[in-house]
Write an enzyme that holds these catalytic residues in place. Structure first.
Site, PDB file in Angstrom:
ATOM      1  N   ASP A 126       0.974  -1.027   0.006  1.00  0.00           N
ATOM      2  CA  ASP A 126       0.048   0.462  -0.053  1.00  0.00           C
ATOM      3  C   ASP A 126       0.641   1.164   0.185  1.00  0.00           C
ATOM      4  O   ASP A 126       1.055   1.720   1.211  1.00  0.00           O
ATOM      5  CB  ASP A 126      -0.836  -0.234   1.221  1.00  0.00           C
ATOM      6  CG  ASP A 126      -1.606   0.792   1.310  1.00  0.00           C
ATOM      7  OD1 ASP A 126      -1.723   1.862   1.136  1.00  0.00           O
ATOM      8  OD2 ASP A 126      -3.201   0.594   2.126  1.00  0.00           O
ATOM      9  N   HIS A 158      17.139  13.688 -19.845  1.00  0.00           N
ATOM     10  CA  HIS A 158      15.467  13.561 -19.677  1.00  0.00           C
ATOM     11  C   HIS A 158      14.835  14.097 -20.685  1.00  0.00           C
ATOM     12  O   HIS A 158      13.942  13.476 -21.736  1.00  0.00           O
ATOM     13  CB  HIS A 158      14.101  15.217 -18.355  1.00  0.00           C
ATOM     14  CG  HIS A 158      14.168  14.391 -17.164  1.00  0.00           C
ATOM     15  ND1 HIS A 158      13.010  14.042 -16.586  1.00  0.00           N
ATOM     16  CD2 HIS A 158      15.408  13.899 -16.162  1.00  0.00           C
ATOM     17  CE1 HIS A 158      13.116  14.252 -15.302  1.00  0.00           C
ATOM     18  NE2 HIS A 158      14.569  13.526 -14.955  1.00  0.00           N
TER      19      HIS A 158
HETATM   20  P1  NDP Z   1      -4.364  -8.721   5.924  1.00  0.00           P
HETATM   21  O1  NDP Z   1      -6.075  -7.905   6.517  1.00  0.00           O
HETATM   22  O2  NDP Z   1      -4.441  -9.325   5.154  1.00  0.00           O
HETATM   23  O3  NDP Z   1      -3.827  -9.589   7.699  1.00  0.00           O
HETATM   24  C1  NDP Z   1      -2.723  -9.619   7.370  1.00  0.00           C
HETATM   25  C2  NDP Z   1      -2.708 -11.221   7.096  1.00  0.00           C
HETATM   26  O4  NDP Z   1      -2.297 -12.670   6.801  1.00  0.00           O
HETATM   27  C3  NDP Z   1      -2.345 -11.800   9.030  1.00  0.00           C
HETATM   28  O5  NDP Z   1      -3.788 -11.953   9.047  1.00  0.00           O
HETATM   29  C4  NDP Z   1      -1.961 -13.228   9.466  1.00  0.00           C
HETATM   30  O6  NDP Z   1      -3.600 -13.909   9.186  1.00  0.00           O
HETATM   31  C5  NDP Z   1      -1.777 -13.297   7.692  1.00  0.00           C
HETATM   32  N1  NDP Z   1      -0.282 -13.777   8.156  1.00  0.00           N
HETATM   33  C6  NDP Z   1       0.082 -14.475   7.160  1.00  0.00           C
HETATM   34  N2  NDP Z   1       1.523 -14.828   7.582  1.00  0.00           N
HETATM   35  C7  NDP Z   1       1.506 -14.044   8.271  1.00  0.00           C
HETATM   36  C8  NDP Z   1       2.738 -13.573   9.161  1.00  0.00           C
HETATM   37  N3  NDP Z   1       4.168 -14.518   9.058  1.00  0.00           N
HETATM   38  N4  NDP Z   1       3.197 -12.342   9.067  1.00  0.00           N
HETATM   39  C9  NDP Z   1       1.537 -11.727   9.724  1.00  0.00           C
HETATM   40  N5  NDP Z   1       0.264 -12.135   9.178  1.00  0.00           N
HETATM   41  C10 NDP Z   1       0.856 -13.080   8.290  1.00  0.00           C
HETATM   42  O7  NDP Z   1      -3.570  -7.026   5.727  1.00  0.00           O
HETATM   43  P2  NDP Z   1      -3.029  -6.226   7.238  1.00  0.00           P
HETATM   44  O8  NDP Z   1      -4.085  -6.283   8.297  1.00  0.00           O
HETATM   45  O9  NDP Z   1      -1.529  -6.342   6.977  1.00  0.00           O
HETATM   46  O10 NDP Z   1      -3.897  -4.539   6.428  1.00  0.00           O
HETATM   47  C11 NDP Z   1      -2.661  -4.741   5.260  1.00  0.00           C
HETATM   48  C12 NDP Z   1      -4.591  -3.804   3.601  1.00  0.00           C
HETATM   49  O11 NDP Z   1      -5.097  -3.048   5.142  1.00  0.00           O
HETATM   50  C13 NDP Z   1      -3.929  -3.202   3.811  1.00  0.00           C
HETATM   51  O12 NDP Z   1      -4.203  -3.632   1.759  1.00  0.00           O
HETATM   52  C14 NDP Z   1      -4.119  -2.403   3.028  1.00  0.00           C
HETATM   53  O13 NDP Z   1      -4.292  -1.139   1.733  1.00  0.00           O
HETATM   54  C15 NDP Z   1      -5.205  -1.976   3.654  1.00  0.00           C
HETATM   55  N6  NDP Z   1      -5.521  -1.242   4.989  1.00  0.00           N
HETATM   56  C16 NDP Z   1      -4.726   0.051   4.673  1.00  0.00           C
HETATM   57  C17 NDP Z   1      -5.494   1.063   5.839  1.00  0.00           C
HETATM   58  C18 NDP Z   1      -4.858   2.424   6.067  1.00  0.00           C
HETATM   59  O14 NDP Z   1      -3.480   2.223   5.254  1.00  0.00           O
HETATM   60  N7  NDP Z   1      -4.685   3.100   6.769  1.00  0.00           N
HETATM   61  C19 NDP Z   1      -6.688   0.754   6.403  1.00  0.00           C
HETATM   62  C20 NDP Z   1      -7.303  -0.012   6.099  1.00  0.00           C
HETATM   63  C21 NDP Z   1      -7.097  -0.837   5.344  1.00  0.00           C
HETATM   64  P3  NDP Z   1      -3.747 -15.231  10.441  1.00  0.00           P
HETATM   65  O15 NDP Z   1      -2.553 -15.410  10.985  1.00  0.00           O
HETATM   66  O16 NDP Z   1      -5.143 -14.869  10.916  1.00  0.00           O
HETATM   67  O17 NDP Z   1      -2.969 -16.411   8.797  1.00  0.00           O
END
Ligand code: NDP
Length: 419
Positions: free
Chosen positions: A275, A374
């Protein structure tokens, strides 16, 4: 050691051969690249709303970055001419001078809850801090899978700000950027905070000002690589130091200085499916941390070592998991080229690329100026826009550069005369 001489002069198919022969890409990655079917429409349709197609951008490679003693080849997605060439050039000089060192100071994300309607802010602050362990446990209970992965909520801080009592929660999100992890935890502890303080939550959300995810990249460039002429090299080094000072005192310059840094950073952030709005927002807030907007990097001329030394620090909450990273096959291709680094390593690479880009821009600016290079690239774009074939482009470029004024009409006229 892989030689990259002439890589820029090759056509894409020859570059694929180079990557394959030198085992820089996996078989699967090469297949993805050559088939050019990098994002199926069905996948695109899952990633956003109202999807009607996909928009393609050039995917380039900036080879041979020496970072913390390892060599990396960086995938870059950018539509801007000269960015990849500048990054590759800087990487070469910096590698010859010893490479980059990158340090990840910490890697935690921050969420915030703003409480309003409180009578005694200080008392509420003390009450929250006394309950820190319980609140951290409640946050972790809301997202147990990140705790299992070794992450989780780590620390609570509370600030009083006129109308607001702001609670900050610091969370180790491991390989993820963590927006959703953080937001889930923040929402989970909101009722506890309201109950503890008697206030009302205005909002509970991740902050993109990721000051607990700071990363520093540093490098040196030997003066002999600035110019073969000793005197000229010294003048250039002095001017780069001065240009760095200018970006600390003049926000008009600082903005452009930082844009140059983001020419590199965004290109790698986009290639890895991250992002970029989040990273830009955090970095620009950090650039204004002192109260005035300033350049994110600094360059010092070390007159004893005969080197120009650069340093760039900014928040870099980049992820290798989560969001659309696992969904987009072209992003997987980028990770393949990077040899699947973890988030901390990737953060170091991104910031090193930003520093390389900054060095190339400053060197050009205080040296020959950036316009000469450029204009050449502009002439190439115009030639292509006018409909020139690959074979016609070099002649078109040299004729266009001789014109007083270059535009599409002039390019079309030149092309007509070539036919
Ligand atoms: P996700 O919601 O996809 O969560 C990441 C998931 O990856 C975890 O919940 C975990 O699920 C899984 N995972 C698997 N392996 C790992 C690892 N080794 N370490 C950590 N997680 C792992 O993504 P994010 O929570 O990171 O959120 C990013 C998204 O949110 C982007 O698309 C962004 O654009 C968007 N966003 C950004 C905002 C902002 O910047 N203000 C606001 C709202 C959204 P599990 O442990 O359950 O398997």
């Amino acid at each position: 050691m892989v030689s990259w001489t002439g890589f820029s002069k090759k056509i894409p198919a020859e570059r694929w051969d180079h990557l394959e022969k030198n085992q820089i890409i996996s078989k699967e990655g090469l297949q993805r690249l050559t088939q050019q079917n990098l994002l199926p429409l069905t996948t695109a349709n899952q990633m956003a709303e109202n999807v009607i197609g996909r928009l393609a951008l050039p995917l380039s490679l900036a080879p041979d970055f020496l970072v913390n003693g390892e060599v990396y080849h960086l995938p870059m997605v950018t539509e801007e001419p000269s960015v990849v060439a500048a990054a590759s050039y800087a990487a070469k000089l910096i590698k010859r001078s010893g490479g980059f060192t990158a340090a990840v100071h910490q890697r935690q994300m921050i969420g915030q809850i703003a409480l309003t309607g409180l009578v005694d802010h200080e008392k509420a602050r003390q009450t929250i801090l006394k309950q820190e362990d319980e609140l951290l446990a409640a946050a972790n209970a809301a997202h147990p899978s990140i705790v299992k992965r070794g992450g989780g909520a780590r620390e609570i801080k509370v600030e009083i700000n006129e109308k607001f009592l702001i609670v900050y929660l610091s969370i180790d999100t491991q390989e993820a950027m963590g927006a959703n992890i953080v937001n889930t935890m923040m929402e989970a502890i909101t009722p506890n905070l309201e109950q503890l303080t008697g206030g009302q939550s205005l909002m509970a959300i991740l902050s993109n000002y990721a000051t607990n995810s700071l990363v520093t990249a540093q490098c040196a460039v030997d003066l002999r690589y600035l110019s073969r002429n000793k005197k000229e090299a010294q003048i250039l080094a002095q001017k780069i130091e001065l240009a760095s000072e200018l970006a600390q005192v003049d926000p008009y310059r600082a903005s452009t200085h930082n844009k140059g840094i983001f020419n590199g950073i965004d290109a790698l952030v986009i290639a890895t499916g991250n992002d970029w709005r989040a990273i830009e927002a955090g970095a620009h807030a950090y650039a204004a941390a002192t109260g005035s907007y300033r350049g994110l990097s600094q360059w010092i001329f070390d007159r004893e070592a005969n080197q120009i030394i650069g340093s760039l620090t900014l928040p870099m909450p980049i992820a290798t998991k989560g969001g659309s990273i696992g969904l987009n096959p072209s992003v997987q291709l980028a990770f393949d080229l990077l040899e699947n680094p973890d988030a901390k390593t990737l953060a170091g690479l991104v910031v090193s690329l930003g520093l390389a880009q900054n060095f190339a821009a400053l060197k050009a600016l205080v040296g020959s100026g950036i316009q000469a290079g450029h204009m050449k690239l502009q002439a190439k774009s115009l030639a292509l826009l006018a409909g020139a074939t690959d074979q016609q482009v070099p002649q078109m470029v040299s004729q266009l550069l001789q014109e007083k004024h270059m535009n599409l009409e002039v390019a079309q006229k030149i092309l007509k005369n070539l036919d």
